[in-house]
Design a protein around this motif. Structure first.
Motif, short mmCIF file in Angstrom:
data_model
loop_
_atom_site.label_atom_id
_atom_site.label_comp_id
_atom_site.label_asym_id
_atom_site.label_seq_id
_atom_site.Cartn_x
_atom_site.Cartn_y
_atom_site.Cartn_z
N GLY A 210 -16.93 -10.09 12.34
CA GLY A 210 -17.80 -10.32 11.18
C GLY A 210 -17.08 -10.04 9.88
O GLY A 210 -16.02 -10.60 9.61
N GLU A 211 -17.66 -9.13 9.08
CA GLU A 211 -17.03 -8.72 7.82
C GLU A 211 -16.52 -7.29 7.89
O GLU A 211 -16.33 -6.62 6.89
CB GLU A 211 -18.03 -8.87 6.66
CG GLU A 211 -18.41 -10.32 6.38
CD GLU A 211 -19.04 -10.50 5.02
OE1 GLU A 211 -19.36 -9.47 4.36
OE2 GLU A 211 -19.19 -11.65 4.61
N HIS A 212 -16.29 -6.81 9.12
CA HIS A 212 -15.80 -5.45 9.30
C HIS A 212 -14.29 -5.36 9.10
O HIS A 212 -13.56 -6.35 9.18
CB HIS A 212 -16.12 -4.96 10.73
CG HIS A 212 -17.57 -4.78 10.99
ND1 HIS A 212 -18.32 -5.70 11.67
CD2 HIS A 212 -18.42 -3.77 10.66
CE1 HIS A 212 -19.57 -5.27 11.76
NE2 HIS A 212 -19.66 -4.11 11.16
N ASP B 216 -18.51 0.42 8.77
CA ASP B 216 -17.65 -0.61 8.17
C ASP B 216 -16.43 -0.91 9.03
O ASP B 216 -15.72 -1.88 8.77
CB ASP B 216 -17.22 -0.20 6.76
CG ASP B 216 -16.45 1.12 6.73
OD1 ASP B 216 -16.88 2.07 7.40
OD2 ASP B 216 -15.41 1.20 6.03
N ASP C 99 -9.04 -7.41 8.27
CA ASP C 99 -10.29 -7.46 7.53
C ASP C 99 -10.98 -8.78 7.84
O ASP C 99 -10.49 -9.86 7.49
CB ASP C 99 -9.99 -7.36 6.02
CG ASP C 99 -11.25 -7.33 5.17
OD1 ASP C 99 -12.34 -7.61 5.68
OD2 ASP C 99 -11.13 -7.02 3.96
N GLY C 100 -12.12 -8.71 8.54
CA GLY C 100 -12.82 -9.92 8.89
C GLY C 100 -13.32 -10.69 7.69
O GLY C 100 -13.54 -11.90 7.76
N ARG C 101 -13.53 -10.00 6.58
CA ARG C 101 -14.02 -10.66 5.37
C ARG C 101 -12.94 -11.46 4.67
O ARG C 101 -13.14 -12.62 4.34
CB ARG C 101 -14.61 -9.63 4.41
CG ARG C 101 -15.18 -10.23 3.12
CD ARG C 101 -15.63 -9.15 2.16
NE ARG C 101 -16.68 -8.32 2.74
CZ ARG C 101 -17.18 -7.24 2.14
NH1 ARG C 101 -16.70 -6.85 0.97
NH2 ARG C 101 -18.13 -6.54 2.73
N SER C 102 -11.78 -10.85 4.48
CA SER C 102 -10.71 -11.52 3.74
C SER C 102 -9.78 -12.33 4.62
O SER C 102 -9.06 -13.22 4.14
CB SER C 102 -9.88 -10.48 2.97
OG SER C 102 -9.15 -9.67 3.88
N ARG D 150 -10.79 -4.60 -1.11
CA ARG D 150 -12.15 -5.10 -1.27
C ARG D 150 -12.76 -4.61 -2.58
O ARG D 150 -13.40 -5.36 -3.30
CB ARG D 150 -13.02 -4.63 -0.11
CG ARG D 150 -12.77 -5.33 1.21
CD ARG D 150 -13.78 -4.84 2.22
NE ARG D 150 -13.70 -5.58 3.47
CZ ARG D 150 -14.58 -5.47 4.45
NH1 ARG D 150 -15.59 -4.63 4.33
NH2 ARG D 150 -14.46 -6.19 5.55
#
Length: 214
Positions: free
Chosen positions: A66-68, A104, A169-172, A198
């Motif tokens: 995910g975004e973890h 997180d 980083d799942g978000r970036s 982040r």
């Protein structure tokens, strides 16, 4: 001390002892030093269903990454050389990060031997290393595991199974591979760096937004 806790302590002690003087002893690689190195990584998450240690179906990217921020290791339960070391390193990371794991940060261990490692076997194995929530141990069909490993840049060949941990980083989408016996502090530093990135990106976006206001 209960029998279960005694077994856990013994497993961790043996794994950490191996980490102190481990040579990369897997099949054809026996005798080569497990020097710690790292590199940037490009990963692709296969769209396949896996099973966690509770026997529940999960999709790696959608349900866990995910975004973890993520620490991901590769093991199999019959391995007595590098796998306990990788798991002990991740156990230290979990211990030092405390409550952040499961919030997180997610830890993920993937079996590279799905023909032998079913969910129940992984659950028993995990007890020696896991100290709380936020750590998933995954298996699946040989096809699903093979596609997953291929996308993550890892070989399913058990005879050539180096110590490898992914941090990202799942978000970036920023990922780094760590080979060899890596100090848990190095992995935590990378997680903190990704977390700081982040904050910086968010702060920059807010500042830019205010600058364009009439």
């Amino acid at each position: 001390m209960t029998t279960r806790h005694a077994c856990r302590a013994l497993a961790l002690a043996l794994a950490l002892a191996l980490a102190g003087n481990l040579a990369l002893a897997h099949g054809d690689d026996a005798g080569q030093p497990a020097a710690a190195t790292q590199e940037k990584a490009s990963v692709r998450f296969a769209d396949v269903s896996l099973l966690n240690q509770d026997g529940m179906p999960v999709r790696l990217e959608q349900d866990l990454v995910g975004e973890h921020l993520v620490v991901m290791g590769f093991i199999y339960t019959r391995c007595t050389t590098v796998c306990p070391v990788v798991s002990a390193i991740m156990g230290k990371v979990q211990q030092q990060l405390g409550g952040r794991v499961g919030q997180d940060i997610q830890l993920v261990s993937i079996s590279v031997d799905p023909q032998h490692d079913d969910a129940r076997r992984l659950q028993r194995y995990a007890r020696a290393f896991q100290k709380g929530p936020g750590w998933s141990w995954l298996t699946g069909t040989p096809y699903a595991i093979g596609e997953t490993l291929k996308g993550l840049g890892f070989s399913a060949d058990l005879s050539r199974h180096p110590p490898l941990i992914l941090v990202g980083d799942g978000r970036s989408g920023h990922w780094r591979r760590y080979y060899g016996v890596t100090d848990p502090a190095v992995l935590i530093d990378e997680l903190n760096r990704l977390g700081a990135r982040r904050v910086h990106v968010k702060s920059t976006a807010i500042a830019d937004h205010h600058e364009v206001q009439p």
